[in-house]
Design an enzyme around this catalytic site. Structure first.
Site, PDB file in Angstrom:
ATOM      1  N   LYS A   1      12.045  -0.074  -3.088  1.00 25.23           N
ATOM      2  CA  LYS A   1      12.064  -0.279  -1.633  1.00 25.23           C
ATOM      3  C   LYS A   1      12.206   1.004  -0.822  1.00 25.23           C
ATOM      4  CE  LYS A   1      13.839  -4.936  -2.320  1.00 25.23           C
ATOM      5  NZ  LYS A   1      14.887  -5.916  -2.146  1.00 25.23           N
TER       6      LYS A   1
ATOM      7  N   ASP B   1       9.233 -10.464  -2.412  1.00 24.47           N
ATOM      8  CA  ASP B   1      10.281  -9.728  -1.696  1.00 24.47           C
ATOM      9  C   ASP B   1       9.588  -8.790  -0.704  1.00 24.47           C
ATOM     10  OD1 ASP B   1      12.244  -7.898  -0.890  1.00 24.47           O
ATOM     11  OD2 ASP B   1      13.350  -8.114  -2.768  1.00 24.47           O
TER      12      ASP B   1
ATOM     13  N   HIS C   1      -9.767  -6.514  18.555  1.00 28.83           N
ATOM     14  CA  HIS C   1      -8.352  -6.821  18.821  1.00 28.83           C
ATOM     15  C   HIS C   1      -8.155  -7.460  20.191  1.00 28.83           C
ATOM     16  CE1 HIS C   1      -5.891  -5.325  15.391  1.00 28.83           C
ATOM     17  NE2 HIS C   1      -7.109  -4.917  15.044  1.00 28.83           N
TER      18      HIS C   1
HETATM   19  C1  LIG Z   1      27.927 -10.365  -2.420  1.00 24.25           C
HETATM   20  C2  LIG Z   1      29.089  -9.490  -1.954  1.00 24.25           C
HETATM   21  C3  LIG Z   1      29.097  -9.459  -0.414  1.00 24.25           C
HETATM   22  C4  LIG Z   1      30.393 -10.113  -2.446  1.00 24.25           C
HETATM   23  O1  LIG Z   1      31.435  -9.202  -2.172  1.00 24.25           O
HETATM   24  P1  LIG Z   1      32.975  -9.542  -2.390  1.00 24.25           P
HETATM   25  O2  LIG Z   1      33.720  -8.331  -1.945  1.00 24.25           O
HETATM   26  O3  LIG Z   1      33.213 -10.065  -3.762  1.00 24.25           O
HETATM   27  O4  LIG Z   1      33.132 -10.721  -1.359  1.00 24.25           O
HETATM   28  P2  LIG Z   1      34.438 -11.501  -0.877  1.00 24.25           P
HETATM   29  O5  LIG Z   1      34.367 -12.868  -1.451  1.00 24.25           O
HETATM   30  O6  LIG Z   1      35.675 -10.679  -1.088  1.00 24.25           O
HETATM   31  O7  LIG Z   1      34.162 -11.561   0.688  1.00 24.25           O
HETATM   32  C5  LIG Z   1      34.131 -10.409   1.493  1.00 24.25           C
HETATM   33  C6  LIG Z   1      33.236 -10.663   2.669  1.00 24.25           C
HETATM   34  O8  LIG Z   1      31.871 -10.675   2.247  1.00 24.25           O
HETATM   35  C7  LIG Z   1      31.143 -11.673   3.007  1.00 24.25           C
HETATM   36  N1  LIG Z   1      30.663 -12.720   2.088  1.00 24.25           N
HETATM   37  C8  LIG Z   1      31.044 -12.938   0.823  1.00 24.25           C
HETATM   38  N2  LIG Z   1      30.368 -13.977   0.279  1.00 24.25           N
HETATM   39  C9  LIG Z   1      29.532 -14.410   1.238  1.00 24.25           C
HETATM   40  C10 LIG Z   1      28.553 -15.449   1.288  1.00 24.25           C
HETATM   41  N3  LIG Z   1      28.318 -16.259   0.251  1.00 24.25           N
HETATM   42  N4  LIG Z   1      27.848 -15.608   2.424  1.00 24.25           N
HETATM   43  C11 LIG Z   1      28.063 -14.801   3.484  1.00 24.25           C
HETATM   44  N5  LIG Z   1      28.984 -13.814   3.505  1.00 24.25           N
HETATM   45  C12 LIG Z   1      29.714 -13.618   2.385  1.00 24.25           C
HETATM   46  C13 LIG Z   1      32.111 -12.200   4.023  1.00 24.25           C
HETATM   47  O9  LIG Z   1      32.045 -11.411   5.183  1.00 24.25           O
HETATM   48  C14 LIG Z   1      33.432 -12.003   3.326  1.00 24.25           C
HETATM   49  O10 LIG Z   1      34.515 -11.955   4.197  1.00 24.25           O
HETATM   50  P3  LIG Z   1      35.243 -13.325   4.672  1.00 24.25           P
HETATM   51  O11 LIG Z   1      34.363 -13.919   5.726  1.00 24.25           O
HETATM   52  O12 LIG Z   1      35.365 -14.214   3.468  1.00 24.25           O
HETATM   53  O13 LIG Z   1      36.529 -12.818   5.204  1.00 24.25           O
HETATM   54  C15 LIG Z   1      28.992  -8.039  -2.530  1.00 24.25           C
HETATM   55  O14 LIG Z   1      29.065  -8.066  -3.932  1.00 24.25           O
HETATM   56  C16 LIG Z   1      27.750  -7.287  -2.126  1.00 24.25           C
HETATM   57  O15 LIG Z   1      27.586  -6.923  -0.960  1.00 24.25           O
HETATM   58  N6  LIG Z   1      26.840  -6.956  -3.087  1.00 24.25           N
HETATM   59  C17 LIG Z   1      25.637  -6.175  -2.819  1.00 24.25           C
HETATM   60  C18 LIG Z   1      24.417  -7.059  -2.842  1.00 24.25           C
HETATM   61  C19 LIG Z   1      23.266  -6.422  -2.106  1.00 24.25           C
HETATM   62  O16 LIG Z   1      23.441  -5.713  -1.118  1.00 24.25           O
HETATM   63  N7  LIG Z   1      22.056  -6.703  -2.558  1.00 24.25           N
HETATM   64  C20 LIG Z   1      20.886  -6.191  -1.883  1.00 24.25           C
HETATM   65  C21 LIG Z   1      19.702  -6.457  -2.731  1.00 24.25           C
HETATM   66  S1  LIG Z   1      19.511  -5.253  -4.002  1.00 24.25           S
HETATM   67  C22 LIG Z   1      17.978  -4.600  -3.574  1.00 24.25           C
HETATM   68  O17 LIG Z   1      17.193  -5.371  -3.081  1.00 24.25           O
HETATM   69  C23 LIG Z   1      17.652  -3.158  -3.570  1.00 24.25           C
HETATM   70  C24 LIG Z   1      18.059  -2.207  -4.683  1.00 24.25           C
HETATM   71  C25 LIG Z   1      19.459  -2.459  -5.222  1.00 24.25           C
HETATM   72  O18 LIG Z   1      17.137  -2.214  -5.779  1.00 24.25           O
HETATM   73  C26 LIG Z   1      17.967  -0.860  -3.945  1.00 24.25           C
HETATM   74  C27 LIG Z   1      18.475   0.321  -4.721  1.00 24.25           C
HETATM   75  O19 LIG Z   1      17.704   0.837  -5.539  1.00 24.25           O
HETATM   76  O20 LIG Z   1      19.625   0.720  -4.458  1.00 24.25           O
HETATM   77  N1  LIG Z   2      19.238  -7.245  -8.421  1.00 29.23           N
HETATM   78  C1  LIG Z   2      18.582  -6.324  -7.747  1.00 29.23           C
HETATM   79  O1  LIG Z   2      18.913  -5.144  -7.784  1.00 29.23           O
HETATM   80  C2  LIG Z   2      17.410  -6.704  -6.928  1.00 29.23           C
HETATM   81  C3  LIG Z   2      17.088  -8.020  -6.729  1.00 29.23           C
HETATM   82  N2  LIG Z   2      15.997  -8.358  -5.983  1.00 29.23           N
HETATM   83  C4  LIG Z   2      15.748  -9.787  -5.848  1.00 29.23           C
HETATM   84  O2  LIG Z   2      15.578 -10.294  -7.180  1.00 29.23           O
HETATM   85  C5  LIG Z   2      14.964 -11.555  -7.096  1.00 29.23           C
HETATM   86  C6  LIG Z   2      13.929 -11.690  -8.185  1.00 29.23           C
HETATM   87  O3  LIG Z   2      14.497 -11.342  -9.414  1.00 29.23           O
HETATM   88  P1  LIG Z   2      13.709 -11.705 -10.729  1.00 29.23           P
HETATM   89  O4  LIG Z   2      14.352 -11.003 -11.858  1.00 29.23           O
HETATM   90  O5  LIG Z   2      12.248 -11.510 -10.505  1.00 29.23           O
HETATM   91  O6  LIG Z   2      13.855 -13.291 -10.810  1.00 29.23           O
HETATM   92  P2  LIG Z   2      15.084 -14.184 -11.295  1.00 29.23           P
HETATM   93  O7  LIG Z   2      16.392 -13.528 -11.071  1.00 29.23           O
HETATM   94  O8  LIG Z   2      14.874 -15.551 -10.746  1.00 29.23           O
HETATM   95  O9  LIG Z   2      14.814 -14.225 -12.875  1.00 29.23           O
HETATM   96  C7  LIG Z   2      13.743 -14.947 -13.431  1.00 29.23           C
HETATM   97  C8  LIG Z   2      14.265 -16.156 -14.190  1.00 29.23           C
HETATM   98  O10 LIG Z   2      13.176 -16.967 -14.572  1.00 29.23           O
HETATM   99  C9  LIG Z   2      13.248 -17.196 -15.963  1.00 29.23           C
HETATM  100  N3  LIG Z   2      11.860 -17.398 -16.450  1.00 29.23           N
HETATM  101  C10 LIG Z   2      11.341 -18.571 -16.861  1.00 29.23           C
HETATM  102  N4  LIG Z   2      10.064 -18.442 -17.208  1.00 29.23           N
HETATM  103  C11 LIG Z   2       9.735 -17.154 -16.992  1.00 29.23           C
HETATM  104  C12 LIG Z   2       8.547 -16.407 -17.157  1.00 29.23           C
HETATM  105  N5  LIG Z   2       7.408 -16.947 -17.614  1.00 29.23           N
HETATM  106  N6  LIG Z   2       8.555 -15.113 -16.837  1.00 29.23           N
HETATM  107  C13 LIG Z   2       9.675 -14.521 -16.362  1.00 29.23           C
HETATM  108  N7  LIG Z   2      10.836 -15.176 -16.189  1.00 29.23           N
HETATM  109  C14 LIG Z   2      10.872 -16.489 -16.501  1.00 29.23           C
HETATM  110  C15 LIG Z   2      13.949 -15.978 -16.521  1.00 29.23           C
HETATM  111  O11 LIG Z   2      14.491 -16.281 -17.771  1.00 29.23           O
HETATM  112  P3  LIG Z   2      15.506 -15.306 -18.559  1.00 29.23           P
HETATM  113  O12 LIG Z   2      16.871 -15.700 -18.075  1.00 29.23           O
HETATM  114  O13 LIG Z   2      15.300 -15.599 -19.995  1.00 29.23           O
HETATM  115  O14 LIG Z   2      15.175 -13.883 -18.215  1.00 29.23           O
HETATM  116  C16 LIG Z   2      15.003 -15.723 -15.443  1.00 29.23           C
HETATM  117  O15 LIG Z   2      16.114 -16.562 -15.614  1.00 29.23           O
HETATM  118  C17 LIG Z   2      14.341 -11.633  -5.721  1.00 29.23           C
HETATM  119  O16 LIG Z   2      15.101 -12.516  -4.918  1.00 29.23           O
HETATM  120  C18 LIG Z   2      14.477 -10.236  -5.191  1.00 29.23           C
HETATM  121  O17 LIG Z   2      14.537 -10.222  -3.791  1.00 29.23           O
HETATM  122  C19 LIG Z   2      15.188  -7.408  -5.441  1.00 29.23           C
HETATM  123  C20 LIG Z   2      15.450  -6.087  -5.628  1.00 29.23           C
HETATM  124  C21 LIG Z   2      16.603  -5.634  -6.343  1.00 29.23           C
END
Ligand SMILES: CC(C)(COP(=O)([O-])OP(=O)([O-])OC[C@H]1O[C@@H](n2cnc3c(N)ncnc32)[C@H](O)[C@@H]1OP(=O)([O-])[O-])[C@@H](O)C(=O)NCCC(=O)NCCSC(=O)C[C@@](C)(O)CC(=O)[O-]
Ligand SMILES: NC(=O)C1=CN([C@@H]2O[C@H](COP(=O)(O)OP(=O)(O)OC[C@H]3O[C@@H](n4cnc5c(N)ncnc54)[C@H](OP(=O)(O)O)[C@@H]3O)[C@@H](O)[C@H]2O)C=CC1
Length: 512
Positions: A312, A388, A486
């Site tokens: 990303k 995504d 456009h």
């Molecule tokens: C998931 C948390 C927030 C848990 O974090 P936590 O500290 O275990 O949460 P908590 O239960 O202690 O709660 C703390 C607060 O988090 C919020 N919160 C907690 N749970 C919820 C929920 N269900 N719905 C809405 N808000 C929630 C809420 O504000 C809550 O406060 P409260 O209101 O309870 O006082 C934390 O582990 C986290 O932020 N993880 C990071 C996940 C993330 O940012 N993922 C992004 C996608 S990864 C990606 O796409 C890109 C990547 C990774 O590849 C990019 C790269 O290369 O770096």
């Molecule tokens: N975690 C991160 O850092 C990031 C997460 N995301 C988010 O991750 C999500 C997608 O994750 P992704 O790993 O693709 O999906 P999932 O997390 O949903 O994993 C795929 C699941 O499907 C099962 N499965 C069943 N059949 C198949 C098949 N034919 N091929 C592949 N898998 C199969 C896999 O089995 P099995 O359990 O055996 O593997 C697994 O449990 C999106 O929501 C995206 O936005 C995006 C960027 C970063």
């Protein structure tokens, strides 16, 4: 610890005021209010049989019902009216984001509706409850724990279909979710031109999702030793075994290592079946690093993602090495079709492509941006098929090449796209509408015979559609038709109010 309500802090009135206000709302508008709260069976409710249907119980009565020890939370919530649930939430007894979990699967829409009401009644977001943001008739069971938190509805985007487009001998409709008028029309024109030449041929040159953690070592010497171990057959085998224990589909292909001082980066590359694979690969990487730590207990995993992936964000490593599906798509467009459908000439198109997509992008210092608008077509298909959307950053990297062929009579076109990150299982592909689109393409879900084939076919379709989009836009630019198109397809007559007309400027003061 009791969960807190995030929006209550912004409320301009006290909870006592709020409770009073809620009662007034109910009494003033019982028809709009929710049906009477069913009997609590708790013995603690002060509500009598004679009281009207719209009666709002006191906070302490509601709490007694909610916290009744012999019932589950969802059973207790079923005994409370929406306004009573709001009352509990506003007292901090129910976290706004936990509503679905507490209500249970059969009351998901109610949870969303209550969240909208709570947010609406906080100070800065009053319009949500009565807004046009839709929330009914949506399958929230697919969203819960998978796609979104704190849900208040969904955002509809127009879905158009371009094409059909012949890809590797098979005809596909091209689904595009977009708010940019002209995009579908333009892609359709490109499809028409490509089909006239027999359609698009594609090759998949690589398939591998990547994750690149950052690991610190106490010394360069130890970091170097660890790098040598990961690079060795023994280290690779240990990492691979641990990695692959986490999934039936993720297969480790390679580990690319690099040092920056005492910090080590490892770029894991894996196939991920029909999943885009980021959750899958991250899970496997964590396990492989556990195996590595057994060899190097001094190592410190700074982050599972150290940006050596690179997810990303723009990065040359993706452009050079590929990420997700690497696809090249090619076609020949007959010269007469270039004239009749695209309204330009082979010569003009080839010249423009060199000057714009190659030299222009080089002048701009682009990485992977050697195209006209690959992101337009790719993102529209991403949105339609539940991908995504943030991964359009690297997935849109593309080099468009045009050259005359058949003695200069016809046009040879290709797009080279090294990073198409798509899946047909997982993420947003589980949502009903997005699944409908995948089904229309014949690539819904997992491919039972050849895991990975559905996702690869989707990547081939995307590259081919990008080729169509490139051809049409380049032609419009070459013919000077861009703005005309456009103004016809991309300028709203509805939302351009008269007040946005510019005021006639007065005389410009002249300085003596
Ligand atoms: C998931 C948390 C927030 C848990 O974090 P936590 O500290 O275990 O949460 P908590 O239960 O202690 O709660 C703390 C607060 O988090 C919020 N919160 C907690 N749970 C919820 C929920 N269900 N719905 C809405 N808000 C929630 C809420 O504000 C809550 O406060 P409260 O209101 O309870 O006082 C934390 O582990 C986290 O932020 N993880 C990071 C996940 C993330 O940012 N993922 C992004 C996608 S990864 C990606 O796409 C890109 C990547 C990774 O590849 C990019 C790269 O290369 O770096
Ligand atoms: N975690 C991160 O850092 C990031 C997460 N995301 C988010 O991750 C999500 C997608 O994750 P992704 O790993 O693709 O999906 P999932 O997390 O949903 O994993 C795929 C699941 O499907 C099962 N499965 C069943 N059949 C198949 C098949 N034919 N091929 C592949 N898998 C199969 C896999 O089995 P099995 O359990 O055996 O593997 C697994 O449990 C999106 O929501 C995206 O936005 C995006 C960027 C970063």
């Amino acid at each position: 610890m009791a969960p807190t309500l995030q929006f209550s802090a912004a409320s301009p009135f006290s909870l006592r005021d709020l409770e009073h206000k809620l009662r007034q709302v109910h009494l003033a508008n019982p028809a709009k209010s929710l049906p009477s709260p069913p009997s609590s069976d708790s013995g603690s409710s002060s509500r009598s049989e004679e009281e009207p249907d719209y009666f709002l119980r006191s906070y302490s009565d509601c709490l007694a019902i909610y916290e009744h020890p012999s019932r589950s939370k969802s059973e207790s919530l079923a005994l409370l009216s929406d306004e009573e649930v709001i009352l509990l939430a506003n007292h901090g007894k129910i976290a706004l984001y936990a509503l679905e979990k507490l209500f249970g699967m059969d009351q998901l829409e109610r949870a969303v509706s209550i969240r909208r009401a709570i947010i609406s009644r906080s100070s800065s977001t009053k319009t949500l409850e009565s807004s046009n943001i839709p929330y009914t008739n949506y399958d929230y069971s697919r969203v819960l724990g998978a796609c979104c938190e704190n849900v208040v509805g969904y955002i509809p985007i127009p879905l158009g279909v371009a094409g059909p487009l012949k890809v590797d001998g098979k005809s596909y409709p091209i689904p595009m979710a977009t708010a940019e008028g002209t995009l579908v029309a333009s892609t359709s024109r490109g499809c028409k031109a490509l089909n006239a030449g027999g359609g698009v041929s594609t090759v998949l040159t690589a398939d591998g999702m990547t994750r690149g953690p950052a690991i610190d070592f106490p010394s360069v010497k130890l970091a170097g030793k660890a790098k040598a171990w990961v690079d060795s057959p023994e280290g690779h085998a240990a990492m691979k075994e641990a990695f692959e224990s986490t999934s039936r589909f993720a297969k480790l292909k390679s580990l690319k290592t690099a040092l920056a001082g005492r910090t080590m980066y490892i770029r894991f590359t894996t196939t991920t079946g029909d999943a885009m694979g980021m959750n899958m690969i991250s899970k496997g990487t964590e396990k492989a690093l556990d195996a590595m730590k057994e060899q190097f207990p001094e190592m410190v995993v700074l982050a599972l993602s150290g940006n050596y992936c690179t997810d990303k964000k723009p990065a040359a490593i993706n452009w050079i090495e590929g990420r997700g599906k690497s696809v090249v798509a090619e076609a020949v467009v007959p010269g007469d079709v270039v004239k009749s459908v695209l309204k330009t000439t082979v010569k003009d198109l080839c010249n423009l492509n060199v000057k714009k997509n190659l030299i222009g992008s080089a002048m701009a210092g682009s990485i992977g941006g050697f195209n006209a608008h690959a992101a337009n077509i790719l993102t529209a298909i991403f949105l339609a098929t539940g991908q995504d959307p943030a991964q359009n950053v690297e997935s849109s990297q593309c080099m468009t090449l045009l050259e005359p062929t058949n003695d200069g009579q016809d046009l040879l076109v290709s797009v080279t796209m090294p990073c198409i990150e798509v899946g047909t299982v997982g993420g947003g592909t589980v949502l009903a509408a997005q699944q409908g689109v995948l089904e229309m393409l014949g690539v819904k879900g997992a491919n039972a015979q050849q895991p990975g084939k559905n996702a690869q076919t989707l990547a081939r379709i995307i590259a081919s559609a990008v080729l169509a989009g490139e051809l049409s836009l380049l032609s419009a630019l070459a013919a000077g038709h861009l703005i005309k198109a456009h103004m016809a397809h991309n300028r709203s007559q509805v939302n351009t109010p008269a007040s946005s007309q510019p005021v006639t400027p007065g005389p410009i003061p002249v300085r003596s």
